[in-house]
Design an enzyme around this catalytic site. Structure first.
Site, mmCIF file in Angstrom:
data_model
loop_
_atom_site.group_PDB
_atom_site.id
_atom_site.type_symbol
_atom_site.label_atom_id
_atom_site.label_comp_id
_atom_site.label_asym_id
_atom_site.label_seq_id
_atom_site.Cartn_x
_atom_site.Cartn_y
_atom_site.Cartn_z
ATOM 1 N N ASP A 196 0.855 -1.175 0.000
ATOM 2 C CA ASP A 196 0.000 0.000 0.000
ATOM 3 C C ASP A 196 0.898 1.233 0.000
ATOM 4 O O ASP A 196 1.877 1.289 0.763
ATOM 5 C CB ASP A 196 -0.886 -0.023 1.253
ATOM 6 N N ASN A 204 -2.654 13.112 -3.099
ATOM 7 C CA ASN A 204 -3.752 13.659 -3.894
ATOM 8 C C ASN A 204 -4.178 15.036 -3.402
ATOM 9 O O ASN A 204 -4.441 15.943 -4.192
ATOM 10 C CB ASN A 204 -4.953 12.708 -3.863
ATOM 11 N N HIS A 209 -5.051 15.010 -8.184
ATOM 12 C CA HIS A 209 -5.244 13.632 -8.622
ATOM 13 C C HIS A 209 -4.402 13.241 -9.843
ATOM 14 O O HIS A 209 -3.969 12.089 -9.935
ATOM 15 C CB HIS A 209 -6.725 13.376 -8.887
ATOM 16 N N ASP A 213 -2.161 9.964 -9.960
ATOM 17 C CA ASP A 213 -2.118 8.933 -11.014
ATOM 18 C C ASP A 213 -0.677 8.674 -11.449
ATOM 19 O O ASP A 213 -0.286 7.525 -11.717
ATOM 20 C CB ASP A 213 -2.952 9.371 -12.216
ATOM 21 N N GLU A 239 -4.721 2.447 -4.106
ATOM 22 C CA GLU A 239 -3.260 2.547 -4.019
ATOM 23 C C GLU A 239 -2.655 1.228 -3.549
ATOM 24 O O GLU A 239 -1.555 1.195 -2.992
ATOM 25 C CB GLU A 239 -2.857 3.683 -3.067
ATOM 26 N N ARG A 259 13.570 -5.675 -1.516
ATOM 27 C CA ARG A 259 14.062 -5.108 -2.772
ATOM 28 C C ARG A 259 13.023 -4.145 -3.353
ATOM 29 O O ARG A 259 13.354 -3.053 -3.817
ATOM 30 C CB ARG A 259 14.341 -6.225 -3.772
#
Length: 335
Positions: A196, A204, A209, A213, A239, A259
């Site tokens: 997440d 945002n 927004h 994106d 997300e 990683r």
């Protein structure tokens, strides 16, 4: 289509879809289910397999539209073949009548040159009609086959679109659920990593927004660069991302997760002249002790929650053997 014919399966669109997936897919559970149908299965038995393994066949409007086109084309082929069979029956009937007439005349020694000419003319005329009709049918069937191949290509594209997140180009939640189910049909264990983007709402709210994106696409690109080709990566929510690692151990998942985390942490995102970076929190679990895809997902999701509660930007591995209240149920690999 050849396999469907050999097994005695009805040539229905949903059956074509099932057998196409069986041949094109690596899902061993699906292949076993189709193999277990045996020869001449009932449609009810086939529909049970369809409901279990490819319910999406009736969910996409695009795929339904293409299915209808294929069905219409197949019905047209069937109608033409039935017409061809009817004409062939008429031709055979004409030959039978000529043969009986000749046999009757021969018994009376009444065969004349004029009779033979009329018989020959009849046979040639009917035969030419049959050739013209057969060539017309073959030409139209070839055209139908071309149309079906084009529709099949479109169906493959439509399925890919239905299983792809349009923003990042990764697999979407539908595809992720299908892959999880398929992995539980494999003999080898696997690991699931959920992740997440930390404080994504703040991104945002601060930058807008469109920049959000851009962050999503940047994280997606980073995941793809950090993992070898063929590793399954999906965007499962706003997300939220997921990685499935077939055959991976807990140690493998730990190293791979670290990683990924480090790769995302060092990438910069630009907003005008300003540059900023984001981090991700990760939760991982192994299928070894999970009895279902849902149980595994909940285990990894719980580990992800613990990573967030522990300060974010870290990987936590779920220990499924510990109880819910044990303090060591989650092992945090980055402190």
């Amino acid at each position: 289509m050849g396999l469907i014919d050999r097994l005695g399966v009805e040539p229905l669109i949903r059956n074509y879809h099932l057998f196409y997936l069986c041949i094109a897919n690596c899902d061993m559970r699906l292949r076993r289910a189709v193999r277990n149908l045996g020869m001449n299965p009932t449609q009810q038995e086939i529909d049970q397999v369809i409901d279990e393994f490819c319910p999406e066949a009736s969910e996409s409007p695009t795929m339904r539209r293409h299915h209808d086109k294929v069905l219409k084309t197949l019905e047209e082929i069937g109608a033409r073949l039935r017409s061809e069979q009817s004409e062939m029956d008429s031709f055979n009937g004409a030959l039978d009548r000529v043969t009986r007439a000749l046999a009757k005349s021969a018994s009376k020694d009444d065969i004349t040159a004029d009779l033979l000419k009329r018989v020959a003319a009849t046979v040639v005329d009917v035969g030419l009609q049959r050739v013209v009709s057969a060539n017309r049918t073959i030409s139209r069937v070839d055209q139908n086959k071309t149309e079906i191949n084009a529709l099949r290509t479109e169906l493959v594209k439509a399925k890919a679109m239905a299983n792809t997140d349009p923003l990042t180009g990764l697999a979407n939640r539908r595809s992720f659920d299908e892959r999880m189910t398929a992995c539980f049909g494999m003999p080898k264990p696997f690991c699931l990593i959920l992740m997440d983007i930390d404080f994504f709402k703040r991104v945002n709210d601060t930058y807008g927004h469109p920049t959000g994106d851009l962050v999503l696409k940047t994280v997606a690109d980073t995941l793809q660069r950090s993992l070898r080709a063929g590793v399954f990566i999906a965007r499962t929510g706003g997300e939220e991302f997921a990685v499935i690692l077939p055959g991976a151990t807990e140690k493998d998942a730990m190293l791979i997760g670290e990683r990924i985390r480090q790769a995302v942490e060092i990438v910069s995102v630009s907003k005008g002249v300003e540059q900023f970076s984001v981090t991700i929190s990760l939760g991982a679990a192994t299928s070894v002790h999970a009895g279902s895809s849902r149980a595994l997902y909940e285990a990894a999701d719980g580990a992800l929650y613990r990573s967030k509660a522990g300060g974010r930007n870290r990987l936590t591995f779920h220990n499924i053997n510990d109880n819910d209240t044990a303090s060591d149920r989650y092992r945090i690999y980055k402190t």
